[in-house]
Every structure is written in C-alpha cells, then in structure tokens.
Design a protein around this motif. Structure first.
Motif, PDB file in Angstrom:
ATOM      1  N   ILE A 151       5.557  21.410 -15.715  1.00  0.00           N
ATOM      2  CA  ILE A 151       4.522  20.281 -15.042  1.00  0.00           C
ATOM      3  C   ILE A 151       5.454  18.781 -14.867  1.00  0.00           C
ATOM      4  O   ILE A 151       5.927  18.512 -14.783  1.00  0.00           O
ATOM      5  CB  ILE A 151       4.501  19.680 -16.570  1.00  0.00           C
ATOM      6  CG1 ILE A 151       3.647  20.893 -17.618  1.00  0.00           C
ATOM      7  CG2 ILE A 151       3.316  18.612 -16.317  1.00  0.00           C
ATOM      8  CD1 ILE A 151       3.650  20.691 -18.893  1.00  0.00           C
ATOM      9  N   ASP A 152       4.398  18.752 -12.917  1.00  0.00           N
ATOM     10  CA  ASP A 152       4.680  18.265 -12.050  1.00  0.00           C
ATOM     11  C   ASP A 152       3.936  17.036 -12.650  1.00  0.00           C
ATOM     12  O   ASP A 152       2.807  16.751 -12.074  1.00  0.00           O
ATOM     13  CB  ASP A 152       5.356  18.264 -10.859  1.00  0.00           C
ATOM     14  CG  ASP A 152       5.793  17.124 -10.341  1.00  0.00           C
ATOM     15  OD1 ASP A 152       6.301  16.495 -10.475  1.00  0.00           O
ATOM     16  OD2 ASP A 152       5.676  17.478  -8.490  1.00  0.00           O
ATOM     17  N   ILE A 153       4.702  15.750 -12.821  1.00  0.00           N
ATOM     18  CA  ILE A 153       3.633  14.992 -13.198  1.00  0.00           C
ATOM     19  C   ILE A 153       3.830  13.691 -12.070  1.00  0.00           C
ATOM     20  O   ILE A 153       4.591  13.018 -12.414  1.00  0.00           O
ATOM     21  CB  ILE A 153       3.770  14.007 -14.527  1.00  0.00           C
ATOM     22  CG1 ILE A 153       3.715  15.011 -16.255  1.00  0.00           C
ATOM     23  CG2 ILE A 153       2.294  12.925 -14.878  1.00  0.00           C
ATOM     24  CD1 ILE A 153       3.770  14.775 -16.821  1.00  0.00           C
ATOM     25  N   PRO A 154       3.149  13.247 -11.596  1.00  0.00           N
ATOM     26  CA  PRO A 154       3.397  12.188 -10.122  1.00  0.00           C
ATOM     27  C   PRO A 154       3.324  10.996 -10.613  1.00  0.00           C
ATOM     28  O   PRO A 154       2.912  11.066 -12.000  1.00  0.00           O
ATOM     29  CB  PRO A 154       1.916  12.287  -9.533  1.00  0.00           C
ATOM     30  CG  PRO A 154       0.531  12.390  -9.737  1.00  0.00           C
ATOM     31  CD  PRO A 154       1.241  13.811 -11.303  1.00  0.00           C
ATOM     32  N   SER A 155       4.035   9.278  -9.914  1.00  0.00           N
ATOM     33  CA  SER A 155       3.732   9.243 -10.406  1.00  0.00           C
ATOM     34  C   SER A 155       3.165   7.867 -10.452  1.00  0.00           C
ATOM     35  O   SER A 155       2.961   7.909  -9.650  1.00  0.00           O
ATOM     36  CB  SER A 155       5.397   8.158 -10.382  1.00  0.00           C
ATOM     37  OG  SER A 155       5.580   8.017  -8.420  1.00  0.00           O
ATOM     38  N   ILE A 156       2.347   6.982 -10.954  1.00  0.00           N
ATOM     39  CA  ILE A 156       1.630   5.964 -10.380  1.00  0.00           C
ATOM     40  C   ILE A 156       2.009   4.456 -10.322  1.00  0.00           C
ATOM     41  O   ILE A 156       2.794   3.836 -11.149  1.00  0.00           O
ATOM     42  CB  ILE A 156       0.857   6.370 -12.004  1.00  0.00           C
ATOM     43  CG1 ILE A 156       0.173   7.038 -12.207  1.00  0.00           C
ATOM     44  CG2 ILE A 156      -0.214   4.968 -11.705  1.00  0.00           C
ATOM     45  CD1 ILE A 156      -0.551   7.105 -13.727  1.00  0.00           C
ATOM     46  N   GLU A 157       2.000   4.504  -9.257  1.00  0.00           N
ATOM     47  CA  GLU A 157       2.712   2.522  -9.060  1.00  0.00           C
ATOM     48  C   GLU A 157       1.770   1.419  -9.116  1.00  0.00           C
ATOM     49  O   GLU A 157       0.889   1.600  -8.926  1.00  0.00           O
ATOM     50  CB  GLU A 157       2.867   2.624  -7.121  1.00  0.00           C
ATOM     51  CG  GLU A 157       3.651   3.881  -6.424  1.00  0.00           C
ATOM     52  CD  GLU A 157       4.447   3.880  -5.707  1.00  0.00           C
ATOM     53  OE1 GLU A 157       2.953   2.978  -4.379  1.00  0.00           O
ATOM     54  OE2 GLU A 157       4.583   4.836  -5.190  1.00  0.00           O
ATOM     55  N   GLU A 158       2.205   0.940  -9.504  1.00  0.00           N
ATOM     56  CA  GLU A 158       1.330  -0.878  -9.973  1.00  0.00           C
ATOM     57  C   GLU A 158       0.705  -1.172  -8.780  1.00  0.00           C
ATOM     58  O   GLU A 158       1.837  -1.364  -7.433  1.00  0.00           O
ATOM     59  CB  GLU A 158       1.960  -1.641 -11.063  1.00  0.00           C
ATOM     60  CG  GLU A 158       2.168  -0.786 -11.912  1.00  0.00           C
ATOM     61  CD  GLU A 158       3.325  -1.670 -13.141  1.00  0.00           C
ATOM     62  OE1 GLU A 158       3.104  -3.091 -12.431  1.00  0.00           O
ATOM     63  OE2 GLU A 158       3.374  -1.657 -13.770  1.00  0.00           O
ATOM     64  N   PRO A 159      -0.123  -1.728  -8.660  1.00  0.00           N
ATOM     65  CA  PRO A 159      -0.505  -2.729  -7.414  1.00  0.00           C
ATOM     66  C   PRO A 159       0.097  -3.829  -7.432  1.00  0.00           C
ATOM     67  O   PRO A 159       0.211  -4.189  -8.245  1.00  0.00           O
ATOM     68  CB  PRO A 159      -2.120  -2.360  -7.548  1.00  0.00           C
ATOM     69  CG  PRO A 159      -2.767  -2.385  -9.300  1.00  0.00           C
ATOM     70  CD  PRO A 159      -1.141  -1.948  -9.777  1.00  0.00           C
ATOM     71  N   ALA A 160       0.031  -3.944  -5.716  1.00  0.00           N
ATOM     72  CA  ALA A 160       0.641  -5.224  -5.029  1.00  0.00           C
ATOM     73  C   ALA A 160      -0.042  -6.450  -6.473  1.00  0.00           C
ATOM     74  O   ALA A 160      -1.116  -6.527  -6.385  1.00  0.00           O
ATOM     75  CB  ALA A 160       1.185  -5.220  -3.995  1.00  0.00           C
ATOM     76  N   ALA A 161       1.071  -7.394  -6.678  1.00  0.00           N
ATOM     77  CA  ALA A 161       0.202  -8.720  -6.765  1.00  0.00           C
ATOM     78  C   ALA A 161      -0.896  -9.626  -6.508  1.00  0.00           C
ATOM     79  O   ALA A 161      -0.035  -9.866  -5.282  1.00  0.00           O
ATOM     80  CB  ALA A 161       1.061  -9.589  -7.767  1.00  0.00           C
ATOM     81  N   VAL A 162      -2.139  -9.642  -6.440  1.00  0.00           N
ATOM     82  CA  VAL A 162      -2.100 -10.723  -4.576  1.00  0.00           C
ATOM     83  C   VAL A 162      -1.978 -12.372  -4.876  1.00  0.00           C
ATOM     84  O   VAL A 162      -2.200 -12.477  -6.405  1.00  0.00           O
ATOM     85  CB  VAL A 162      -3.978 -10.573  -5.516  1.00  0.00           C
ATOM     86  CG1 VAL A 162      -4.780 -11.707  -4.358  1.00  0.00           C
ATOM     87  CG2 VAL A 162      -4.265  -9.472  -5.572  1.00  0.00           C
ATOM     88  N   PRO A 163      -1.240 -12.992  -4.455  1.00  0.00           N
ATOM     89  CA  PRO A 163      -0.813 -14.428  -3.981  1.00  0.00           C
ATOM     90  C   PRO A 163      -2.231 -15.229  -4.836  1.00  0.00           C
ATOM     91  O   PRO A 163      -3.260 -14.693  -4.731  1.00  0.00           O
ATOM     92  CB  PRO A 163      -0.142 -14.413  -3.033  1.00  0.00           C
ATOM     93  CG  PRO A 163      -1.052 -13.741  -1.771  1.00  0.00           C
ATOM     94  CD  PRO A 163      -1.593 -12.194  -2.920  1.00  0.00           C
ATOM     95  N   VAL A 164      -1.699 -16.016  -5.566  1.00  0.00           N
ATOM     96  CA  VAL A 164      -2.632 -17.602  -5.648  1.00  0.00           C
ATOM     97  C   VAL A 164      -2.545 -18.635  -5.077  1.00  0.00           C
ATOM     98  O   VAL A 164      -1.951 -18.767  -4.103  1.00  0.00           O
ATOM     99  CB  VAL A 164      -2.551 -18.104  -7.537  1.00  0.00           C
ATOM    100  CG1 VAL A 164      -3.149 -19.044  -7.317  1.00  0.00           C
ATOM    101  CG2 VAL A 164      -2.198 -17.064  -8.411  1.00  0.00           C
ATOM    102  N   THR A 165      -3.794 -18.628  -4.280  1.00  0.00           N
ATOM    103  CA  THR A 165      -4.120 -19.530  -3.374  1.00  0.00           C
ATOM    104  C   THR A 165      -5.359 -20.841  -3.537  1.00  0.00           C
ATOM    105  O   THR A 165      -5.887 -20.293  -4.591  1.00  0.00           O
ATOM    106  CB  THR A 165      -4.770 -18.615  -2.069  1.00  0.00           C
ATOM    107  OG1 THR A 165      -5.972 -17.964  -2.685  1.00  0.00           O
ATOM    108  CG2 THR A 165      -4.092 -17.736  -1.107  1.00  0.00           C
ATOM    109  N   VAL A 166      -5.249 -21.433  -3.219  1.00  0.00           N
ATOM    110  CA  VAL A 166      -6.407 -22.208  -2.916  1.00  0.00           C
ATOM    111  C   VAL A 166      -6.802 -23.035  -1.405  1.00  0.00           C
ATOM    112  O   VAL A 166      -6.126 -23.441  -0.839  1.00  0.00           O
ATOM    113  CB  VAL A 166      -5.280 -23.688  -3.692  1.00  0.00           C
ATOM    114  CG1 VAL A 166      -6.357 -25.506  -3.542  1.00  0.00           C
ATOM    115  CG2 VAL A 166      -4.586 -23.438  -4.958  1.00  0.00           C
ATOM    116  N   ASP A 167      -8.092 -22.807  -1.513  1.00  0.00           N
ATOM    117  CA  ASP A 167      -8.795 -23.165  -0.193  1.00  0.00           C
ATOM    118  C   ASP A 167      -9.164 -25.028  -0.253  1.00  0.00           C
ATOM    119  O   ASP A 167      -9.875 -25.194  -1.296  1.00  0.00           O
ATOM    120  CB  ASP A 167      -9.573 -21.805  -0.143  1.00  0.00           C
ATOM    121  CG  ASP A 167      -9.593 -20.705   0.367  1.00  0.00           C
ATOM    122  OD1 ASP A 167      -8.642 -20.981   0.417  1.00  0.00           O
ATOM    123  OD2 ASP A 167     -11.040 -20.086  -0.017  1.00  0.00           O
TER     124      ASP A 167
END
Length: 346
Positions: free
Chosen positions: A59-75
């Motif tokens: 059994i070969d279970i692929p690793s699941i990468e966590e999505p990169a965190a979106v930086p907080v922004t102020v417009d």
C-alpha cells in the motif's frame, strides 16, 4: 439368462443417461454459447488475478501537503475615487513581531500621503477662497481637505489581525458662507488701509497691481483660511511679473516680483483692525518705508507666507484698489446685516 438381462438393463440405463446429457448440453448451448462461457470464465480469472495482485501489492499512500497560508492584507481605499491606493501586508511590516515598528511605519506613510512630497502632492489642501468676477459671478475656489493621520493609523491597526478594508479619513470643509450672500458682501466697509508707492517705478508697480488684482473680490466665509501665496500664485515672468528691487538677507537686490510685499503688508494692516487669527506672519529683514516698523508682512512664493483665519464671525470680502498714481487701498467689506452682528458683538 440372468446375466444377459443385467447386461441389457445396464445398457438401457446408459442410453437414457446419454440422451439426458445431450439434451442438457443442447439446452445450455441454446441459452449461452460455449464461446461466451469461455470468455466469461477468462474474464473472471483475470479479475481474480488482478484482485490477488492488488491484495499482494504494498500500500502506497501519497503524502497530502497542506495549502500555503494566505497572508492577511489591509486594503486602504480612497473614497473619492473608490479605488485601493495601497495594499498593506501587516506581517511583512512587523505586525505580530514588532508592533511598535509597524505602527511607526504606518505613521510615516500616513504623514507622507497627507502632506505630500517634493514630487507628489498630498491629500491635505488649503482652501482657495471663492471670488467674484467683474460681472459679479462666483469663481469657485477649493474647499479645505484634511487627512486625519492618527485616525488612519488607528483604523489600520484595528483590522491588522484579521485583515479588511480601511477608507481614508478625509474631512472636507466648504467655505463658510451662502452663495446667496455674495451679492451683498460689498455693502459696508469694516476696515481699510492705504499705502503709497512711487508711480514712476514701473516694474515694481506692475507687480503691486497684479498681486492686488489677485486678492480683489476674494470672499472669506466664517472660519475660512486665507493664504496670500496660494491666492496670488507664482510671482514669476510667466504670470506677468517684472524685475524690481526686493529685500533678501538685509540687502536690496533685483528679483522678479519685487513689490508684492507691499500688497501683503497693506492687507495685513487692514485685516488686523478686525482681530483675525494669524496662522503665519513674517517681517522683512530690513525696515520698509510704506508701513510703520513691525507692521509689514513679507511673502515669497514657495517660502514665507501671510496666512490668517476669518474669525470675525461673519463672511467678508476683500477689495483691493490699485491707483496708478501711487496709492494702494485694501478694504474689508461685508453686508449691512453682517456689520450689525459685528457691532453688537463688540
């Protein structure tokens, strides 16, 4: 005889069995052709083999990468233009690690966009007063605009943790008078002052004339801010000003626009009779002959200015009367009704 009978009986039973077998095979052949049975059996065998391979395979279970965190922004949004003028990433500027530095960065930026730089104007604008043209029509100036720097910084700090939008805190103040009053503001002279000049000095006199025309019929509403430099504008050749003597560092030198300080000094002595509030007021480095000692107001476009606020409590209008025979008169006028209010206040 008995053996023959058993033999015949066995032979008869085998015949029936053979017939039954043939009938059964024939029925099966009609229901499903042998070829298809063989194909089905082959397919089932393949499935069994494939199943076995899958079961036996590691059994070969692929690793699941966590999505990169979106930086907080102020417009930061300009409400007048309804557009983002800057997107701030608080974390990049030190928020969360050095909040003091972050706040300092915001303060410096707020100051820059409010007051402008050498190459870019800021949001802060002094009001340019309205004035009347020769036909009595109102020439609109510009309102006072103030960007509250501290309020802008506080608003950005408030949303820096979770992000969001912040509108520029712009405060716009229109002139403190009603346009319907304009036609009556010349009815009464509240204050006046006169200075004199040599009519033969043409260059200097032309400069006095041009600067006097610039402030003539200027309307100052209640609380309005007057800036001589802003109202008169550049005193350069492009605007018709001529070479004349002026005082620079305690010396008389030739310069374009020499003489306009007589206009600003005459104005100072007129409005001073009303007790207005001064914002900026400078003396010459030498005494001048057209006003008493200490009663002058030197100006230089892009430099020293003469500024005051109309704190009379009523709208007023400036009248500048240039007499080519050597006299400059500046009057402060208002309506009869306004004059009564001032008299009662005194």
């Amino acid at each position: 005889m008995r053996k023959n009978s058993w033999f015949l009986l066995v032979l008869l039973i085998c015949s029936f069995v053979g017939l039954t077998g043939c009938a059964t095979a024939t029925g099966k052949e009609q229901e499903k052709p042998p070829q298809k049975v063989e194909q089905t059996q082959a397919t089932e065998e393949q499935k069994e083999e494939a199943k076995k391979e899958v079961e036996d395979a590691p059994i070969d279970i692929p690793s699941i990468e966590e999505p990169a965190a979106v930086p907080v922004t102020v417009d930061v949004i300009d409400p007048a233009k309804d557009q983002v003028i800057r997107t701030i990433v608080p974390e990049v500027l030190g928020y969360g690690t050095d909040n003091k530095k972050y706040e300092q960065e915001l303060s410096e930026w707020a100051k820059q966009i409010a007051r402008g730089t050498d190459t870019e104007p800021g949001y802060d604008q002094r009001n340019i007063p309205d004035k009347l043209d020769e036909n009595g029509n109102i020439i609109k100036g510009q309102p006072t605009i103030v960007l509250e720097e501290a309020e802008l910084v506080d608003s950005i700090l408030t949303v820096s943790k979770e992000g969001g939008e912040v509108e520029l805190p712009l405060y716009i103040t229109a002139s403190g008078y009603e346009e319907s009053e304009a036609a009556t503001l010349d009815q009464v002279v509240l204050a006046s002052y006169t200075t004199y000049f040599n009519p033969s000095v043409t260059g200097r006199n032309k400069n006095i004339e041009l600067s006097a025309e610039a402030i003539d019929n200027v309307i100052l509403g209640i609380g309005d801010h007057f800036s001589f430099n802003t109202t008169v504008g550049p005193s350069d050749e492009e605007h018709g000003y001529q070479p004349a003597q002026e005082i620079v560092n305690k010396k008389l030198v030739m310069g374009i626009g020499g003489g306009i300080c007589q206009t600003s000094s005459t104005l100072f002595n007129a409005v001073d009779k009303l007790g207005v509030d001064y914002v900026e007021w400078h003396h010459h480095s030498l005494s001048v002959g057209y006003v008493p000692e200490g009663r002058d107001a030197t100006v230089s476009y892009g430099g020293k200015d003469f500024r005051f606020l109309n704190t009379t409590g009523v709208p007023i209008m400036l009248n500048a009367i240039y007499d080519k025979n050597g006299k400059l008169i500046i009057e402060v006028r208002t309506s009869e009704e306004n004059a009564k209010q001032i008299k009662q206040a005194v």
